[in-house]
Design an enzyme around this catalytic site. Structure first.
Site, PDB file in Angstrom:
ATOM      1  N   GLY B 148       0.780  -1.261  -0.104  1.00  0.00           N
ATOM      2  CA  GLY B 148      -0.062  -0.088  -0.141  1.00  0.00           C
ATOM      3  C   GLY B 148       0.675   1.132   0.136  1.00  0.00           C
ATOM      4  O   GLY B 148       2.050   1.284   0.186  1.00  0.00           O
ATOM      5  N   CYS B 149       0.137   2.350  -0.247  1.00  0.00           N
ATOM      6  CA  CYS B 149       0.670   3.565  -0.424  1.00  0.00           C
ATOM      7  C   CYS B 149       1.568   4.056   1.132  1.00  0.00           C
ATOM      8  O   CYS B 149       2.560   4.335   1.135  1.00  0.00           O
ATOM      9  CB  CYS B 149       0.038   4.694  -1.042  1.00  0.00           C
ATOM     10  N   TYR B 150       0.578   4.041   1.969  1.00  0.00           N
ATOM     11  CA  TYR B 150       1.119   4.369   3.377  1.00  0.00           C
ATOM     12  C   TYR B 150       2.265   3.471   3.771  1.00  0.00           C
ATOM     13  O   TYR B 150       3.322   3.590   4.379  1.00  0.00           O
ATOM     14  CB  TYR B 150      -0.041   4.192   4.539  1.00  0.00           C
ATOM     15  N   THR B 152       4.334   1.615   2.112  1.00  0.00           N
ATOM     16  CA  THR B 152       5.540   1.781   1.415  1.00  0.00           C
ATOM     17  C   THR B 152       6.395   2.979   2.112  1.00  0.00           C
ATOM     18  O   THR B 152       7.654   2.827   2.230  1.00  0.00           O
ATOM     19  CB  THR B 152       5.310   2.331  -0.035  1.00  0.00           C
TER      20      THR B 152
END
Lengths: 343, 343, 343, 343
Positions: B148-150, B152
């Site tokens: 996920g973006c968070y 990462t």
């Protein structure tokens, strides 16, 4: 490889030029100058270029450009005209992103830019770098004046109508909206986020420097004087220009959509949208494209052309590289294939 | 050429993936599916891709992916797990940008995602696609779960400290700020510009789905349980994640700056900024880079790591392509060299 | 009617103060000074006040304040301390919106503000103007130091926990997000819309001037030293502060929601939201309110307090007027009843 | 005290109306209805009103308005016309903020709004609520149709010129820029921050519902048909309308600045700025004011009028309250004295 020099690499057009040229397969960035940041690494001022471009700002001196094939001026108005004669004399071609060579008449330049032109003798040779109108002469040019951001959007929208003679030359209204990066990287209260965020205003409504440039371009296309009203607006966005252009059709039955499509059929960077479209500036953000749509409100005599560009792309650095590609006989789209960043 | 299929090409991660792959020199986009927009041209939904990608959305059917080497899922959670077994059985590799294969424990998946996992038997094989931590296994993988973006941003910031054992495993605080595109292209009142513009709020402070994913990643690195508090915030910007990470040093004399630089010395997409820096999300906007800085407020025991990524780039589509490059033995940076768009 | 003078009326706190005082039923704006804009009408600089306030900026001279009951300093740090002794000597009360009287220790002031304090003899008398903590002494005060915007949000969020002794004094983490107006109306490149729009960054992570002020306030409440980490962030919004505060509960079974509600039950400007809420800064935009919510991620030992204010309202001008109301025995909410501007 | 009912209190015009009326000294908010949120507290939907307005949404039923003196409709188009006859029959006055009673011709209404008008018999009685043009008839009205946001800005800018007969009736160009709150609180992808932030687009360029309304108002003022082109644009801001209006002067020597100043000399909410000004929308944000400036580019025959309002203030809720003040013989500015929120 083309050896390129960039003068004034610390403004927004400068960093955009560096971003494009750093990945251009036929260009070697030979030198980047900056009076204010000489001695610093480019990546210190522009961390977005870390890992992409290893270069250091140097003082702009005549020696700095030794060996360059072309020098770009991403400088304030009034700079390139002081350097161009010497560079051209040494066989270095010049692409100016500022206004120095955009107006053919030195008196007009002096009136709008507040000082005498430094090399009026070069004005006849300078080529106005709007490829969609002047491609042939750009190819052989030594000195190219890239159009302003507003003039690029307005001309791309109106030229086809004036060339074809389907609209009256007066009145032409250009209501143009710009993101704040068009005003440059200047420490001014009026450009603070707290001032320009969440608000819109017109400015220079009584007269803006781009007006004579646009008018000259439109008159070349029309082959006659035009009566142009141009009102720029500052919007709470970073990049993007949206030109909303109003003209009166001589014959309301003309198919303006078809006319625009025909005019730009072979243009790699001008894209006429399907009938009924409304272009968003974001769709061309970060690229060199112009998207255009046309409307006839209530089917009346007024034609409305909507044209969007990225002011730093097709309105500045992208167009400068497009011109360089032409000047050096490269495919015109080399290094300019990026799509708009959406969202 | 790698023949790639993209499922769910009408969300923001989908269009970003298309934007990257359209210019990737080793990829041929074989098929793009969309349930909601099947039959429409991609450029009709995403005018930024006009002139860049000529493709039409088709219905997602098993036949649609015939001949593909790899299929990307840029779909809502719970989609890829329904398709993966059949695709893998036909020798097609799968890269999921959603959450289906991020958690190893199907019970944990069910608790946070609200439905039983459709193919728990594949979870042991699924590789967590954070190249900076799992490069070797990604190379040989058939099934990759992109983080996920968070997760990462938080993991790239904290992994080096936990791997080296220089911070305590509790409490770790991840205060993370995200642009609105991270919430996807969903018609929700709470994501309207009139709601999210010029305002900031935390959300899901009591528990967010990315929490177990982050915790698992950190525990792998630490080799022990960690006590993580993660609070996401929604910011009035479009792209970008800024993770502000707080941990307690075991020994305040350790040189964290040097530790981070050493850890990421050979990483093409993780860039440790000079001491004293504060990364801006805009500097990585549109690219696949993570920029990191580290601080020790008042020289105390708390170390603060700042890590920024583009949530759609390194946080989603860019990382997916980085994984594909690894899986297909291409140079890891192929097609991912774009610099951040500044300003 | 209270006759009020405003020094330095051309910054953002100044114009907000004028906006509030112009409609305050018990105040007569006697004089507004500005060194840079003396001689100009207020409405020329601030067209939002056209039709609301007819006044002209005058030079700040001792005579200018003749007849005033109170003088507000909406000036840069280091100004009020040069004027306060003379004004107080003439019986004029002083409310400083800058930092001059916020720290009790002149050595600490000198260390963080870079010059010796001009009137250390007044520091013992100066009252810290956070009404929710010091209402009684504010009532009788001649000299009030309004808290900084960050300190207001952080203290309102953490004071109840420290006063009640339910959290450990270390480590306390204050991750705070601010709109750009908090940086003032200064011509700086770093505050341009093109720089701060659509991007977020931390700044002064290693040490910010508001840190000693916050720490002092928290230590007063805790009755012991605290270990505070404070990291401010600059967000792409105009007004608003969002403090995300992390502390460790001594006893995880304590009902923090009830504790906060009890602490602020009678406070007109501090509003504890229902359990599970996440405050938006926009809901307090333009007003003098603080909204607070509390969370316990995963039910663990870390309590997260979310507190939002308008940095120019409760964080500056609104709080200054609240203090004035107290000093002059007016109902505390006089002139401060505006609701937040939504959307 | 005037007992007021508000129908449809969950849209942006509804909450703005509540914000204004909650502090209006002569109004008692008797009932607030909402179909979608009946049973919820107003402050649950609009936390900005916490502590300012204690009310609960109820179902809109005929009984709900018992005892009301006036009912405001902040509803979608096509709602008020279903309720108005019954309310008027019971002696309750009606102020509609939507379009139901703006057009005098029911056939025109049906063409632009897609359904037959429900009570055409009331149209002759309905008063167009633009006080600056129709103050006298508003005073005695039972049924007032508040102008649209675009029509308010365009008419305030052009009426003086048409009334005085100094410009030609064709072509008139209204290029108008709006913040996103003008589109309402609707869950639509096209209004997401990720779609509208940092971008600008025109919309409905071929024909927008406000066009016939504006044309009718201009024709009343001109006493003859006018040829109006109106192009609305969606901007990345929350509140605000900026109308840029182009007309051709019959006699270029006329002093338009003086004409505008004379026309609006006694108007409390229309403010003609000094010659050379460019109004910002932010200066009227949150208030009921219209600021106007006028330019003559290059001293030519085209006059450019710039007019700004807050679309939710003077363009909707503020103007509705201004009308109510007139209808109930209160001073026109009661409850509407707020200054614009700057920055």
């Amino acid at each position: 490889m083309i050896r390129a020099g960039i003068v004034g690499g610390t403004g927004y057009t400068g960093v955009e030029l560096l971003r494009i040229l750093a990945l251009h397969p036929e260009v070697d960035i030979a030198v980047v100058t900056s009076r204010s940041d000489a001695g610093k690494d480019v990546e210190e001022i522009y961390p977005n270029l870390r890992g992409v471009l290893a270069a250091r700002f140097v003082e702009p001196t005549p020696e700095a450009f030794r060996g360059c094939d072309v020098v770009f001026f991403a400088t304030p108005n009034g700079t390139a005209m002081r350097w161009a004669p010497a560079l051209l004399a040494r066989g270095i071609r010049v692409i100016d992103l500022a206004a120095d060579f955009r107006l053919q008449d030195p008196a007009l330049w002096e009136r709008w830019y507040g000082e005498p032109h430094a090399c009026p003798e070069l004005l006849p040779e300078a080529v106005y770098g709007l490829p969609e109108a002047h491609r042939a002469v750009i190819r052989g040019a030594r000195l190219v004046a890239c159009p302003g951001c507003y003039p690029t959007a307005v001309q791309l929208g109106l030229l086809p109508l004036l060339e074809a003679g389907v609209v009256w030359a007066e009145p032409l209204v250009a209501d143009v909206k710009s993101g704040v990066s068009g005003a440059g990287r200047k420490a001014e209260v009026s450009l603070l986020m707290a001032e320009t965020g969440d608000s819109v205003k017109a400015y220079a409504a009584s007269g803006h420097r781009h007006w004579p440039e646009i008018r000259a371009g439109l008159e070349r296309a029309a082959g006659q004087p035009v009566d142009l009203v141009f009102v720029p607006h500052l919007l709470p966005m970073i990049r993007g220009i949206h030109a909303t252009l109003y003209a009166q059709l001589k014959d309301p039955t003309v198919d303006v959509q078809a006319l625009l499509e025909r005019r730009y059929r072979d243009e790699p960077f001008v894209d006429v949208l399907p009938a009924g479209s409304h272009p968003d500036t974001r769709n061309v953000r970060g690229g060199n494209r112009c998207q255009i749509a046309v409307h006839r409100p209530q089917g009346g005599a007024t034609v409305v052309v909507l044209a969007v560009i990225d002011n730093l792309g097709k309105g500045a650095a992208g167009q400068a590289v497009q011109n360089m590609n032409l000047m050096f006989d490269l495919p015109e789209t080399t290094g300019l294939t990026a799509a708009g960043l959406y969202p």
